[in-house]
Design a protein around this motif. Structure first.
Motif, mmCIF file in Angstrom:
data_model
loop_
_atom_site.group_PDB
_atom_site.id
_atom_site.type_symbol
_atom_site.label_atom_id
_atom_site.label_comp_id
_atom_site.label_asym_id
_atom_site.label_seq_id
_atom_site.Cartn_x
_atom_site.Cartn_y
_atom_site.Cartn_z
ATOM 1 N N GLN A 196 0.834 -1.211 0.000
ATOM 2 C CA GLN A 196 0.000 0.000 0.000
ATOM 3 C C GLN A 196 0.869 1.262 0.000
ATOM 4 O O GLN A 196 0.575 2.231 -0.704
ATOM 5 C CB GLN A 196 -0.940 -0.005 1.205
ATOM 6 C CG GLN A 196 -1.982 1.112 1.143
ATOM 7 C CD GLN A 196 -2.984 1.031 2.283
ATOM 8 O OE1 GLN A 196 -2.897 0.166 3.146
ATOM 9 N NE2 GLN A 196 -3.943 1.935 2.289
ATOM 10 N N GLN A 197 1.945 1.241 0.767
ATOM 11 C CA GLN A 197 2.844 2.393 0.811
ATOM 12 C C GLN A 197 3.576 2.565 -0.520
ATOM 13 O O GLN A 197 3.797 3.692 -0.984
ATOM 14 C CB GLN A 197 3.862 2.222 1.950
ATOM 15 C CG GLN A 197 3.256 2.336 3.338
ATOM 16 C CD GLN A 197 2.589 3.689 3.566
ATOM 17 O OE1 GLN A 197 3.130 4.745 3.214
ATOM 18 N NE2 GLN A 197 1.398 3.661 4.162
ATOM 19 N N LEU A 198 3.938 1.452 -1.148
ATOM 20 C CA LEU A 198 4.601 1.512 -2.452
ATOM 21 C C LEU A 198 3.676 2.131 -3.495
ATOM 22 O O LEU A 198 4.085 2.968 -4.309
ATOM 23 C CB LEU A 198 5.039 0.110 -2.870
ATOM 24 C CG LEU A 198 5.853 -0.029 -4.154
ATOM 25 C CD1 LEU A 198 6.856 -1.168 -4.027
ATOM 26 C CD2 LEU A 198 4.959 -0.291 -5.367
ATOM 27 N N LEU A 199 2.398 1.721 -3.480
ATOM 28 C CA LEU A 199 1.420 2.268 -4.423
ATOM 29 C C LEU A 199 1.231 3.769 -4.199
ATOM 30 O O LEU A 199 1.153 4.539 -5.161
ATOM 31 C CB LEU A 199 0.079 1.542 -4.261
ATOM 32 C CG LEU A 199 0.026 0.095 -4.752
ATOM 33 C CD1 LEU A 199 -1.228 -0.594 -4.218
ATOM 34 C CD2 LEU A 199 0.049 0.038 -6.274
ATOM 35 N N LEU A 200 1.178 4.159 -2.933
ATOM 36 C CA LEU A 200 1.003 5.573 -2.617
ATOM 37 C C LEU A 200 2.199 6.396 -3.089
ATOM 38 O O LEU A 200 2.051 7.494 -3.637
ATOM 39 C CB LEU A 200 0.802 5.745 -1.111
ATOM 40 C CG LEU A 200 0.491 7.167 -0.621
ATOM 41 C CD1 LEU A 200 -0.782 7.689 -1.281
ATOM 42 C CD2 LEU A 200 0.376 7.181 0.895
ATOM 43 N N SER A 201 3.410 5.835 -2.917
ATOM 44 C CA SER A 201 4.619 6.512 -3.369
ATOM 45 C C SER A 201 4.620 6.670 -4.889
ATOM 46 O O SER A 201 4.991 7.727 -5.425
ATOM 47 C CB SER A 201 5.852 5.723 -2.924
ATOM 48 O OG SER A 201 7.036 6.290 -3.438
ATOM 49 N N ALA A 202 4.182 5.605 -5.597
ATOM 50 C CA ALA A 202 4.115 5.677 -7.062
ATOM 51 C C ALA A 202 3.095 6.722 -7.499
ATOM 52 O O ALA A 202 3.328 7.470 -8.462
ATOM 53 C CB ALA A 202 3.754 4.308 -7.626
ATOM 54 N N TRP A 203 1.970 6.798 -6.799
ATOM 55 C CA TRP A 203 0.937 7.768 -7.159
ATOM 56 C C TRP A 203 1.426 9.200 -6.936
ATOM 57 O O TRP A 203 1.149 10.088 -7.746
ATOM 58 C CB TRP A 203 -0.331 7.513 -6.356
ATOM 59 C CG TRP A 203 -1.404 8.530 -6.636
ATOM 60 C CD1 TRP A 203 -1.825 9.528 -5.808
ATOM 61 C CD2 TRP A 203 -2.152 8.674 -7.837
ATOM 62 N NE1 TRP A 203 -2.804 10.269 -6.408
ATOM 63 C CE2 TRP A 203 -3.023 9.767 -7.672
ATOM 64 C CE3 TRP A 203 -2.178 7.975 -9.038
ATOM 65 C CZ2 TRP A 203 -3.902 10.181 -8.657
ATOM 66 C CZ3 TRP A 203 -3.059 8.374 -10.035
ATOM 67 C CH2 TRP A 203 -3.903 9.471 -9.847
ATOM 68 N N GLN A 204 2.186 9.410 -5.860
ATOM 69 C CA GLN A 204 2.713 10.740 -5.594
ATOM 70 C C GLN A 204 3.658 11.212 -6.700
ATOM 71 O O GLN A 204 3.784 12.411 -6.941
ATOM 72 C CB GLN A 204 3.429 10.750 -4.240
ATOM 73 C CG GLN A 204 2.463 10.650 -3.061
ATOM 74 C CD GLN A 204 3.172 10.485 -1.731
ATOM 75 O OE1 GLN A 204 4.369 10.185 -1.692
ATOM 76 N NE2 GLN A 204 2.420 10.649 -0.642
ATOM 77 N N SER A 205 4.289 10.266 -7.393
ATOM 78 C CA SER A 205 5.190 10.621 -8.481
ATOM 79 C C SER A 205 4.445 11.194 -9.687
ATOM 80 O O SER A 205 5.032 11.903 -10.504
ATOM 81 C CB SER A 205 6.000 9.391 -8.926
ATOM 82 O OG SER A 205 6.798 8.897 -7.874
ATOM 83 N N VAL A 206 3.151 10.867 -9.795
ATOM 84 C CA VAL A 206 2.376 11.342 -10.958
ATOM 85 C C VAL A 206 1.244 12.277 -10.520
ATOM 86 O O VAL A 206 0.351 12.565 -11.310
ATOM 87 C CB VAL A 206 1.794 10.141 -11.755
ATOM 88 C CG1 VAL A 206 2.903 9.286 -12.348
ATOM 89 C CG2 VAL A 206 0.893 9.272 -10.863
ATOM 90 N N THR A 207 1.291 12.741 -9.266
ATOM 91 C CA THR A 207 0.215 13.582 -8.733
ATOM 92 C C THR A 207 0.020 14.854 -9.553
ATOM 93 O O THR A 207 -1.120 15.284 -9.816
ATOM 94 C CB THR A 207 0.490 13.942 -7.266
ATOM 95 O OG1 THR A 207 0.575 12.741 -6.491
ATOM 96 C CG2 THR A 207 -0.636 14.807 -6.705
ATOM 97 N N ILE A 208 1.121 15.468 -9.967
ATOM 98 C CA ILE A 208 1.027 16.717 -10.733
ATOM 99 C C ILE A 208 0.296 16.481 -12.052
ATOM 100 O O ILE A 208 -0.590 17.258 -12.442
ATOM 101 C CB ILE A 208 2.427 17.308 -10.987
ATOM 102 C CG1 ILE A 208 3.080 17.712 -9.651
ATOM 103 C CG2 ILE A 208 2.347 18.515 -11.919
ATOM 104 C CD1 ILE A 208 4.502 18.191 -9.782
ATOM 105 N N LEU A 209 0.635 15.376 -12.741
ATOM 106 C CA LEU A 209 -0.023 15.055 -14.018
ATOM 107 C C LEU A 209 -1.507 14.768 -13.789
ATOM 108 O O LEU A 209 -2.356 15.197 -14.570
ATOM 109 C CB LEU A 209 0.654 13.849 -14.669
ATOM 110 C CG LEU A 209 2.126 14.014 -15.067
ATOM 111 C CD1 LEU A 209 2.684 12.690 -15.558
ATOM 112 C CD2 LEU A 209 2.263 15.077 -16.142
ATOM 113 N N ALA A 210 -1.809 14.029 -12.699
ATOM 114 C CA ALA A 210 -3.217 13.703 -12.404
ATOM 115 C C ALA A 210 -3.997 14.949 -12.036
ATOM 116 O O ALA A 210 -5.178 15.091 -12.391
ATOM 117 C CB ALA A 210 -3.277 12.680 -11.279
#
Length: 425
Positions: A270-284
């Protein structure tokens, strides 16, 4: 006189009783031959004789058809094995003998399959097929050993090289299992040669591309504003080529030496997924796309942190590109037990975007495949190898990935299955 009449009566009774029994037996025989059209004008005995003749003809043609099937199996370019409920090898064609180096099999003498072929992978495939009663498939590298190759003297065992095989199993009646085996060694060797050629070319291209990248950066300092526009475009395209070369080298390294390339550690999914999502937060955020996780709070998997993060960054990036404004990305994770009784985690990445063209689905993990324009590289760019790298990383983790369109959202649906614990290699 009385004795004579009594004897005659007993004799007639026995005669008619035997006639009655014979008629009953004839009716039973005729009933068992009911698949053939009866001819009422014939007597029962004639009907039985006719039925037996028809049955003999049917048996002859059935045997003939069976012989044809056996001949087709014998000459089949795929290896064929049939194992009974006691794990004894009862049928084996010439190609299977050649692929698996079986030289001691005798159809008249039943022997355990593992006595003839010491392959853990095939043995597990047989057991799981019998247990689940489902068709299964495996790919593995088969290593023949001198212990069971042959009983011949002066045999050069160095000539026996490992083979890359693919097996398809089918459950059969009475606990039997049928297996077709495909020799994929030549395909693997040709693929490796092709990948080696691409890798060599990528290595050769990396240096001049890096030089061009530095040159374009330098030229931007000594040109006017109009020229900078063109140099920026040139710089962008050179960057894309550099990414392409680098991604291709990454794929090659993962294929050749996954356990030397990957550094496994226990990770909180879950933490890994959250970290990956934070990497694309600006695009999202530019498209107001939301992220949601559903599943167990604590799922720990053995994985390479950087590579596994790269998997979900690529998948999230792919979904963001093709989601509509205000869309959503849902990730579901659940621990399950696979057919081999191993604990795995099943991860679903689902978006509500444009989805895939059904014609492209079988090819989306192929390198540089160009299909439906809605899922091709956009102005935001990309090397064209993103999903190929995702697949390679997942397979290097001994897992699998599949893609489809979700039946409810109509968007892309990626299903990933990876073991919780990595097997030691």
């Amino acid at each position: 006189m009385i004795n004579f009449l009594l004897g005659l009566a007993i004799g007639l009774f026995i005669y008619f009783w035997n006639v009655y029994r014979a008629n009953c037996q004839l009716k039973e025989i005729l009933y068992s031959l009911s698949e053939f059209d009866s001819v009422k004008s014939l007597s029962k005995i004639a009907q039985v004789r006719r039925g037996v003749n028809l049955l003999n003809n049917k048996f002859y043609y059935t045997q003939l058809e069976l012989d044809v099937h056996h001949e087709l199996i014998r000459k089949n370019p795929l290896g064929y094995l049939r194992i009974d409920a006691n794990n004894c090898l009862i049928e084996c064609n010439e190609e299977a003998k050649k692929i698996l180096y079986i030289q001691r099999w005798n159809p008249q003498i039943l022997r355990l399959f593992l006595e003839l072929v010491r392959s853990y992978e095939l043995d597990q495939l047989i057991q799981q097929t019998r247990k689940t009663q489902k068709r299964l498939t495996i790919e593995w590298q088969f290593f023949p050993t001198a212990n069971y190759i042959a009983e011949e003297e002066n045999l050069d065992t160095n000539s026996y090289q490992p083979l890359f095989l693919k097996a398809y199993s089918y459950p059969l009646p009475a606990g039997q299992v049928g297996i077709f085996i495909e020799n994929r060694q030549l395909i693997r060797e040709l693929t490796q040669k092709k990948e080696q050629a691409y890798s060599d070319l990528s290595h050769e291209l990396r240096t001049p591309l890096t030089s061009l990248l530095l040159l374009s950066e330098t030229l931007q300092k000594f040109t006017d504003d109009k020229g900078k526009i063109w140099l920026e475009q040139l710089h962008k395209e050179i960057n894309r080529l550099v990414d392409l070369v680098q991604n291709w080298l990454e794929i090659y390294q993962l294929e050749q030496n996954p356990y030397q390339t990957l550094k496994f550690q226990s990770l909180d999914l879950q933490q890994l997924l959250l970290s990956a999502w934070q990497s694309v937060t600006i695009l999202a955020g530019k498209k107001e796309i939301s992220y949601k996780y559903e599943g167990e709070d604590k799922i720990f998997i053995d994985a390479d942190l950087n590579r596994f993060t790269q998997v979900f960054v690529n998948l999230f990036d792919n979904s963001i590109k093709h989601c509509f404004f205000g869309g959503s990305i849902l990730v579901k994770a659940q621990i399950k037990t696979n057919v081999y009784e191993e604990e795995v985690v099943e991860i679903h990445v689902i978006d509500n975007g444009s989805g895939f063209n059904p014609n492209d689905l079988p090819h989306i993990f192929e390198r540089l495949y160009r299909g439906d324009k809605s899922r091709m590289r956009t102005a935001r760019g990309g090397s064209g190898l993103g999903l190929s790298i995702v697949k390679q990383i997942i397979e290097a983790h001994q897992g699998s990935i599949a893609a489809s369109n979700h039946p409810e959202t109509k968007g892309a649906w990626f299903k990933i299955i990876v073991p919780l614990k990595q097997k030691s290699n």
